[in-house]
Design a protein around this motif. Structure first.
Motif, short mmCIF file in Angstrom:
data_model
loop_
_atom_site.label_atom_id
_atom_site.label_comp_id
_atom_site.label_asym_id
_atom_site.label_seq_id
_atom_site.Cartn_x
_atom_site.Cartn_y
_atom_site.Cartn_z
N SER A 137 2.22 4.64 9.56
CA SER A 137 1.56 4.54 8.27
C SER A 137 0.27 3.58 8.26
CB SER A 137 2.29 4.26 6.98
OG SER A 137 2.86 3.00 7.33
N TYR A 138 0.53 2.68 9.03
CA TYR A 138 -0.58 1.54 9.07
C TYR A 138 -1.90 2.23 9.57
CZ TYR A 138 3.29 -1.83 9.15
OH TYR A 138 4.27 -2.70 8.86
N GLU A 139 -1.80 3.03 10.94
CA GLU A 139 -3.10 3.64 11.48
C GLU A 139 -3.54 4.69 10.72
OE1 GLU A 139 -2.27 5.48 15.22
OE2 GLU A 139 -4.32 5.30 15.90
N LEU A 140 -2.52 5.43 10.04
CA LEU A 140 -3.25 6.75 9.10
C LEU A 140 -4.04 6.09 8.07
CD1 LEU A 140 -2.69 9.76 8.93
CD2 LEU A 140 -0.96 9.22 7.33
N LEU A 141 -3.35 4.91 7.34
CA LEU A 141 -4.30 4.41 6.53
C LEU A 141 -5.67 3.65 6.96
CD1 LEU A 141 -1.94 2.70 3.92
CD2 LEU A 141 -3.16 4.85 3.72
N ASN A 161 3.85 13.50 -2.79
CA ASN A 161 4.72 14.68 -2.25
C ASN A 161 4.95 14.81 -0.94
OD1 ASN A 161 4.96 16.31 -5.06
ND2 ASN A 161 2.64 16.17 -4.86
N ILE A 162 4.08 14.11 -0.15
CA ILE A 162 4.21 13.96 1.26
C ILE A 162 3.91 12.45 1.47
CG2 ILE A 162 3.17 14.52 3.45
CD1 ILE A 162 2.56 17.33 2.55
N ALA A 163 4.94 11.79 2.03
CA ALA A 163 5.02 10.39 2.05
C ALA A 163 3.78 10.00 3.32
CB ALA A 163 6.23 9.82 2.49
N ILE A 164 3.15 8.73 3.24
CA ILE A 164 2.19 8.53 4.52
C ILE A 164 3.31 8.40 5.43
CG2 ILE A 164 0.26 7.42 3.20
CD1 ILE A 164 1.55 4.75 3.33
N ASP A 165 4.39 7.94 5.45
CA ASP A 165 5.22 7.69 6.58
C ASP A 165 5.58 8.92 7.32
OD1 ASP A 165 5.74 4.68 6.77
OD2 ASP A 165 6.02 5.20 4.46
N GLU A 166 5.67 10.09 6.61
CA GLU A 166 5.99 11.36 6.90
C GLU A 166 4.86 11.90 7.70
OE1 GLU A 166 7.45 14.14 3.87
OE2 GLU A 166 8.37 15.33 5.40
N ALA A 167 3.61 11.78 6.74
CA ALA A 167 2.53 12.47 7.66
C ALA A 167 2.48 11.77 8.81
CB ALA A 167 1.47 12.47 6.57
N ALA A 168 2.35 10.46 8.91
CA ALA A 168 1.87 9.52 10.00
C ALA A 168 3.05 10.03 11.06
CB ALA A 168 2.31 8.15 9.72
N TYR A 199 0.70 -1.21 0.10
CA TYR A 199 0.07 -0.04 0.03
C TYR A 199 0.96 1.23 0.08
CZ TYR A 199 -3.13 -3.96 1.23
OH TYR A 199 -3.75 -4.91 1.09
N GLY A 200 2.22 1.24 -0.06
CA GLY A 200 3.09 2.09 -0.52
C GLY A 200 3.84 2.61 0.88
N GLY A 201 3.60 1.88 1.89
CA GLY A 201 4.31 2.43 3.19
C GLY A 201 5.78 1.68 3.06
N ASN A 202 6.76 2.52 3.68
CA ASN A 202 8.15 2.18 3.42
C ASN A 202 8.65 0.91 4.39
OD1 ASN A 202 10.67 2.01 3.16
ND2 ASN A 202 11.47 4.02 3.95
#
Ligand code: PLP
Length: 387
Positions: A364-368, A350-357, A234-237
């Motif tokens: 990232s898991y919880e954010l998604l 432009n803003i990685a889910i890991d960065e926003a999380a 799902y795109g997480g690192n």
């Protein structure tokens, strides 16, 4: 043949009437599956599709993965398994929560394989199979150190010693789960792998599965016969502290509802938590915690580090994230550049889910998986023909 997804789910909101738009790039998702499959090879690459495909929609995600060549799927709950079965008649589906009491018939009817986690489940599954004259396939989940689900060492021994029970079971997978795969230097990784390999020796011929997404990057000693990739699909690192080898899959954009000019000294939002130190232009976005935007993305008085991407630039989130909206400071964008109806990226290319999380103090898991249901959902990218 699996029908391609041509439109968003029926309940979806039209983009022009939505406060926020979630775009899922199915081509990127398929690319990620192929690159994880290559990284895990010669092991096969199964996918954790639990939690509505980590919040991104099990139906389109499941079809796209099947079309890319994925054949093994892991759900958490039996109901998720039944939904996936309706979608993918030929998939191998494991239920990670194990066998729910008295529900063997449900699993059998939907051809779900419980990942049996303790002796009582093993007995129930074997007894059900005997009653119906089938030895039904199941996974066997052993705990090697995370201490959540799975047979402990003594229970595993008891299972091996019970030949009548063993004869009633058809294990198609021996699995365990890593606690610290995202920390390659952690000693528990090797300890869990050594314990897992020792347990495997007791059940020769049963395929093994240990690695989740970051586990794949711990190297070939961790991939065994089948990996269970989740967040990386799902795109997480999957390689923390190193560049993300995956393509971003999800993009969340919030609509600009209103622009306002705020004189220096004025505050913005609940609790007056942010104060303008100069005349500022504020864009109010139509996404809040009801939409899954963590309230912890709210700025502190120092403007906080959390940002959105708007007109080619990162703009700080200011004030409190409220139920339906949040503010961003767009003063540094050219005057008049931002218009009502524009969309600001909360995460995406432009803003990685890991960065926003990380800004929100989570992962990232919880954010998604906490994404809301109120925005428009759009699925991009062709689903190629089944391989
Ligand atoms: C969710 C889950 C996975 C997938 O983990 P990721 O870190 O998302 O790759 C694998 N195995 C089990 C048992 C899980 O619960």
């Amino acid at each position: 043949m699996i029908a391609p997804v041509t439109s968003a789910p029926a309940a979806s909101v039209p983009p022009d009437l939505a406060g926020a738009v979630l775009t899922v790039d199915l081509a990127a998702l398929q690319h990620n599956w192929r690159s994880l499959a290559a990284a895990a090879s010669p092991a096969q690459c199964g996918v954790a599709i639990k939690g509505d495909a980590y919040g991104l929609g099990m139906a389109p995600v499941g079809r796209a993965l099947w079309a890319a060549g994925c054949r093994h799927f892991f759900v958490a709950r039996p109901m998720e398994g039944a939904d996936l079965r309706a979608l993918l008649p030929e998939a191998e589906i494991y239920v990670l929560d194990g066998l729910f009491p008295g529900q063997a018939e449900f699993y059998a009817r939907h051809r779900l394989r419980p990942a049996l986690t303790e002796l009582g489940q093993a007995r129930e599954w074997a007894a059900f199979g005997r009653r119906y004259g089938h030895k039904l396939p199941a996974g066997l989940h052993v705990d090697t150190g995370i201490n959540r689900l799975g047979f402990g060492p003594e229970e595993f021994r008891a299972l091996l010693d019970d030949s009548f029970l063993l004869q009633g079971l058809n294990f198609t997978l021996l699995m365990s789960h890593l606690a610290c795969a995202d920390d390659p230097a952690h000693p528990l990784n090797r300890l869990q792998r050594d314990r897992f390999d020792a347990l495997r020796a007791a059940l020769p011929g049963v395929p093994g599965s240990l690695a989740n997404s970051p586990g794949i990057y711990l190297g070939p000693a961790f991939t065994h016969d089948l990996v269970r990739a989740g967040i990386a699909i799902y795109g997480g690192n999957p390689t923390p502290h190193q560049p993300n080898p995956m393509k971003p899959v999800a993009r969340l954009e919030a609509t600009v509802l209103q622009l306002r000019t705020v004189p220096a000294g004025d505050t913005v939002g609940y609790s007056a938590s942010w104060q303008a130190t100069r005349p500022a232009t504020i864009a109010v976005l139509g996404a809040g915690y009801k939409d899954g935007i963590p309230r912890s993305l709210s700025s502190r008085q120092d403007d906080g580090p959390a940002q959105v991407f708007l007109h080619g630039r990162r703009c700080p989130i200011i004030g409190r994230v409220s139920m339906d909206m949040m503010g961003v400071d767009v003063t540094d964008l050219p005057q008049g550049a931002v218009k009502r109806g524009d969309r600001a990226e909360i995460f995406g290319p432009n803003i990685a889910i890991d960065e926003a999380a990380a800004w929100a103090g989570t992962i990232s898991y919880e954010l998604l998986t906490r994404l809301g249901s109120r925005y428009a959902r759009h699925y991009d990218g062709i689903e190629s023909e089944p391989a």
